[in-house]
Design a protein around this motif. Structure first.
Motif, PDB file in Angstrom:
ATOM      1  N   VAL A   3       0.859  -1.176   0.000  1.00  0.00           N
ATOM      2  CA  VAL A   3       0.000   0.000   0.000  1.00  0.00           C
ATOM      3  C   VAL A   3       0.896   1.225   0.000  1.00  0.00           C
ATOM      4  O   VAL A   3       1.822   1.327   0.806  1.00  0.00           O
ATOM      5  CB  VAL A   3      -0.915   0.000   1.246  1.00  0.00           C
ATOM      6  CG1 VAL A   3      -1.731   1.271   1.322  1.00  0.00           C
ATOM      7  CG2 VAL A   3      -1.815  -1.222   1.239  1.00  0.00           C
ATOM      8  N   ASP A   4       0.642   2.144  -0.900  1.00  0.00           N
ATOM      9  CA  ASP A   4       1.398   3.390  -0.973  1.00  0.00           C
ATOM     10  C   ASP A   4       0.811   4.353   0.063  1.00  0.00           C
ATOM     11  O   ASP A   4      -0.099   5.128  -0.230  1.00  0.00           O
ATOM     12  CB  ASP A   4       1.312   3.961  -2.385  1.00  0.00           C
ATOM     13  CG  ASP A   4       2.215   5.165  -2.595  1.00  0.00           C
ATOM     14  OD1 ASP A   4       2.631   5.787  -1.587  1.00  0.00           O
ATOM     15  OD2 ASP A   4       2.494   5.491  -3.756  1.00  0.00           O
ATOM     16  N   ILE A   5       1.326   4.261   1.278  1.00  0.00           N
ATOM     17  CA  ILE A   5       0.798   5.072   2.386  1.00  0.00           C
ATOM     18  C   ILE A   5       0.995   6.556   2.116  1.00  0.00           C
ATOM     19  O   ILE A   5       0.109   7.367   2.374  1.00  0.00           O
ATOM     20  CB  ILE A   5       1.440   4.649   3.726  1.00  0.00           C
ATOM     21  CG1 ILE A   5       0.936   3.248   4.093  1.00  0.00           C
ATOM     22  CG2 ILE A   5       1.124   5.648   4.841  1.00  0.00           C
ATOM     23  CD1 ILE A   5       1.562   2.651   5.319  1.00  0.00           C
ATOM     24  N   GLY A   6       2.141   6.917   1.568  1.00  0.00           N
ATOM     25  CA  GLY A   6       2.419   8.324   1.295  1.00  0.00           C
ATOM     26  C   GLY A   6       1.419   8.936   0.327  1.00  0.00           C
ATOM     27  O   GLY A   6       0.864  10.009   0.584  1.00  0.00           O
ATOM     28  N   TYR A   7       1.192   8.256  -0.780  1.00  0.00           N
ATOM     29  CA  TYR A   7       0.235   8.759  -1.780  1.00  0.00           C
ATOM     30  C   TYR A   7      -1.166   8.816  -1.185  1.00  0.00           C
ATOM     31  O   TYR A   7      -1.898   9.783  -1.377  1.00  0.00           O
ATOM     32  CB  TYR A   7       0.250   7.866  -3.029  1.00  0.00           C
ATOM     33  CG  TYR A   7      -0.702   8.345  -4.096  1.00  0.00           C
ATOM     34  CD1 TYR A   7      -0.372   9.411  -4.920  1.00  0.00           C
ATOM     35  CD2 TYR A   7      -1.953   7.755  -4.254  1.00  0.00           C
ATOM     36  CE1 TYR A   7      -1.252   9.873  -5.883  1.00  0.00           C
ATOM     37  CE2 TYR A   7      -2.838   8.210  -5.212  1.00  0.00           C
ATOM     38  CZ  TYR A   7      -2.485   9.268  -6.033  1.00  0.00           C
ATOM     39  OH  TYR A   7      -3.361   9.722  -6.981  1.00  0.00           O
ATOM     40  N   ILE A  37       6.604  11.264   5.129  1.00  0.00           N
ATOM     41  CA  ILE A  37       5.656  10.149   4.946  1.00  0.00           C
ATOM     42  C   ILE A  37       5.039  10.218   3.557  1.00  0.00           C
ATOM     43  O   ILE A  37       4.975   9.217   2.840  1.00  0.00           O
ATOM     44  CB  ILE A  37       4.568  10.157   6.041  1.00  0.00           C
ATOM     45  CG1 ILE A  37       5.184   9.850   7.405  1.00  0.00           C
ATOM     46  CG2 ILE A  37       3.464   9.143   5.714  1.00  0.00           C
ATOM     47  CD1 ILE A  37       4.254  10.089   8.582  1.00  0.00           C
ATOM     48  N   GLU A  38       4.590  11.410   3.144  1.00  0.00           N
ATOM     49  CA  GLU A  38       3.933  11.551   1.843  1.00  0.00           C
ATOM     50  C   GLU A  38       4.874  11.252   0.672  1.00  0.00           C
ATOM     51  O   GLU A  38       4.435  10.808  -0.373  1.00  0.00           O
ATOM     52  CB  GLU A  38       3.326  12.948   1.694  1.00  0.00           C
ATOM     53  CG  GLU A  38       2.083  13.127   2.533  1.00  0.00           C
ATOM     54  CD  GLU A  38       1.375  14.455   2.303  1.00  0.00           C
ATOM     55  OE1 GLU A  38       1.860  15.283   1.490  1.00  0.00           O
ATOM     56  OE2 GLU A  38       0.330  14.670   2.935  1.00  0.00           O
ATOM     57  N   SER A  39       6.169  11.483   0.868  1.00  0.00           N
ATOM     58  CA  SER A  39       7.129  11.177  -0.203  1.00  0.00           C
ATOM     59  C   SER A  39       7.674   9.754  -0.073  1.00  0.00           C
ATOM     60  O   SER A  39       8.592   9.377  -0.791  1.00  0.00           O
ATOM     61  CB  SER A  39       8.274  12.188  -0.193  1.00  0.00           C
ATOM     62  OG  SER A  39       9.011  12.076   1.015  1.00  0.00           O
ATOM     63  N   ASN A  43       8.374   5.578   6.854  1.00  0.00           N
ATOM     64  CA  ASN A  43       7.219   4.703   7.014  1.00  0.00           C
ATOM     65  C   ASN A  43       6.770   4.798   8.472  1.00  0.00           C
ATOM     66  O   ASN A  43       7.474   4.333   9.363  1.00  0.00           O
ATOM     67  CB  ASN A  43       7.617   3.267   6.646  1.00  0.00           C
ATOM     68  CG  ASN A  43       6.414   2.399   6.383  1.00  0.00           C
ATOM     69  OD1 ASN A  43       5.297   2.878   6.330  1.00  0.00           O
ATOM     70  ND2 ASN A  43       6.667   1.113   6.230  1.00  0.00           N
ATOM     71  N   PRO A  44       5.600   5.388   8.744  1.00  0.00           N
ATOM     72  CA  PRO A  44       5.195   5.600  10.131  1.00  0.00           C
ATOM     73  C   PRO A  44       4.749   4.301  10.802  1.00  0.00           C
ATOM     74  O   PRO A  44       4.293   3.370  10.138  1.00  0.00           O
ATOM     75  CB  PRO A  44       4.011   6.562   9.994  1.00  0.00           C
ATOM     76  CG  PRO A  44       3.407   6.201   8.675  1.00  0.00           C
ATOM     77  CD  PRO A  44       4.586   5.850   7.791  1.00  0.00           C
ATOM     78  N   PHE A  66     -10.413   2.698   1.198  1.00  0.00           N
ATOM     79  CA  PHE A  66     -10.701   3.354  -0.074  1.00  0.00           C
ATOM     80  C   PHE A  66      -9.483   3.247  -0.992  1.00  0.00           C
ATOM     81  O   PHE A  66      -8.364   3.013  -0.550  1.00  0.00           O
ATOM     82  CB  PHE A  66     -11.107   4.820   0.133  1.00  0.00           C
ATOM     83  CG  PHE A  66      -9.941   5.750   0.294  1.00  0.00           C
ATOM     84  CD1 PHE A  66      -9.445   6.432  -0.808  1.00  0.00           C
ATOM     85  CD2 PHE A  66      -9.339   5.942   1.522  1.00  0.00           C
ATOM     86  CE1 PHE A  66      -8.360   7.276  -0.671  1.00  0.00           C
ATOM     87  CE2 PHE A  66      -8.262   6.779   1.666  1.00  0.00           C
ATOM     88  CZ  PHE A  66      -7.767   7.453   0.555  1.00  0.00           C
ATOM     89  N   GLU A  67      -9.729   3.413  -2.276  1.00  0.00           N
ATOM     90  CA  GLU A  67      -8.646   3.369  -3.263  1.00  0.00           C
ATOM     91  C   GLU A  67      -8.550   4.734  -3.925  1.00  0.00           C
ATOM     92  O   GLU A  67      -9.423   5.104  -4.710  1.00  0.00           O
ATOM     93  CB  GLU A  67      -8.922   2.275  -4.306  1.00  0.00           C
ATOM     94  CG  GLU A  67      -7.724   1.869  -5.111  1.00  0.00           C
ATOM     95  CD  GLU A  67      -6.550   1.396  -4.252  1.00  0.00           C
ATOM     96  OE1 GLU A  67      -5.430   1.869  -4.498  1.00  0.00           O
ATOM     97  OE2 GLU A  67      -6.736   0.567  -3.343  1.00  0.00           O
ATOM     98  N   PRO A  68      -7.495   5.505  -3.625  1.00  0.00           N
ATOM     99  CA  PRO A  68      -7.389   6.831  -4.242  1.00  0.00           C
ATOM    100  C   PRO A  68      -7.160   6.716  -5.746  1.00  0.00           C
ATOM    101  O   PRO A  68      -6.540   5.770  -6.214  1.00  0.00           O
ATOM    102  CB  PRO A  68      -6.175   7.453  -3.551  1.00  0.00           C
ATOM    103  CG  PRO A  68      -5.400   6.322  -3.001  1.00  0.00           C
ATOM    104  CD  PRO A  68      -6.374   5.207  -2.757  1.00  0.00           C
TER     105      PRO A  68
END
Length: 182
Positions: A3-7, A37-39, A43-44, A66-68
């Motif tokens: 999962v791309d947590i940042g995105y 985190i967003e970039s 990894n939190p 949800f799926e962005p």
């Protein structure tokens, strides 16, 4: 599955009209933490992520359920073109999902003698193409032309039309139509 947590975090933050600085203030962390985190440079932990999400507010379950929407892809390698034809006519489409798109671009390959059928095609929109190799007979209404490399066609698709490869070699065409037809 990763999962791309940042995105995902960036998507949720922007959906709630929050700046990185505002979210960091609400969550009690530095804005550089949000940025890292967003970039995906950091990894939190689950606990840290929960504190950040509480600042939005959104729960962990909702965050992961949800799926962005991903940005639409702009470039495609040759092997990524999607085959949507069958038999003696190959239609290789740019992009796998044209939902919401207004243009369809194809790399077509007609084997010798291949034909779109005796019944002419008719649909809304416009289409055009350029012959790369081989010879293609194009019929629009009662007008028929044999096109060779470098020759092109462009017409309103509601006019009855059909395509046929003439000659002993396959015919390759790059075409576009609007709206997507296939």
């Amino acid at each position: 599955m990763s999962v791309d947590i940042g995105y995902r975090l960036r998507h949720v933050r922007l959906a709630h009209n929050l700046s990185q600085r505002e979210l960091a203030k609400r969550a009690g962390v530095t804005n550089s933490t949000i940025s890292l985190i967003e970039s995906n440079a950091s990894n939190p932990s689950v606990g840290a992520l929960k504190r950040i999400l509480d600042g939005i507010p959104i729960g962990l379950a909702e965050f992961f359920s949800f799926e962005p929407e991903k940005p639409r892809k702009a470039f495609y390698a040759a092997e990524e073109l999607v085959e949507i034809g069958k038999g003696p006519i190959s239609y290789r489409q740019i992009g796998d999902n044209l939902f919401g798109r207004s243009l369809q671009i194809l790399k077509e390959c007609y084997q010798p003698g291949a034909d779109t059928g005796k019944v002419p095609l008719v649909h809304e929109g416009e289409e055009g193409g350029i012959v790369l190799s081989g010879r293609l007979e194009v019929t629009v209404d009662d007008e028929r032309r044999i096109l060779g490399p470098g020759d092109a066609y462009y017409f309103e698709s509601r006019r009855p039309h059909r395509f046929r490869c003439v000659g002993p070699v396959p015919c390759e065409v790059i075409s576009a139509c609007t709206p997507p037809t296939f």
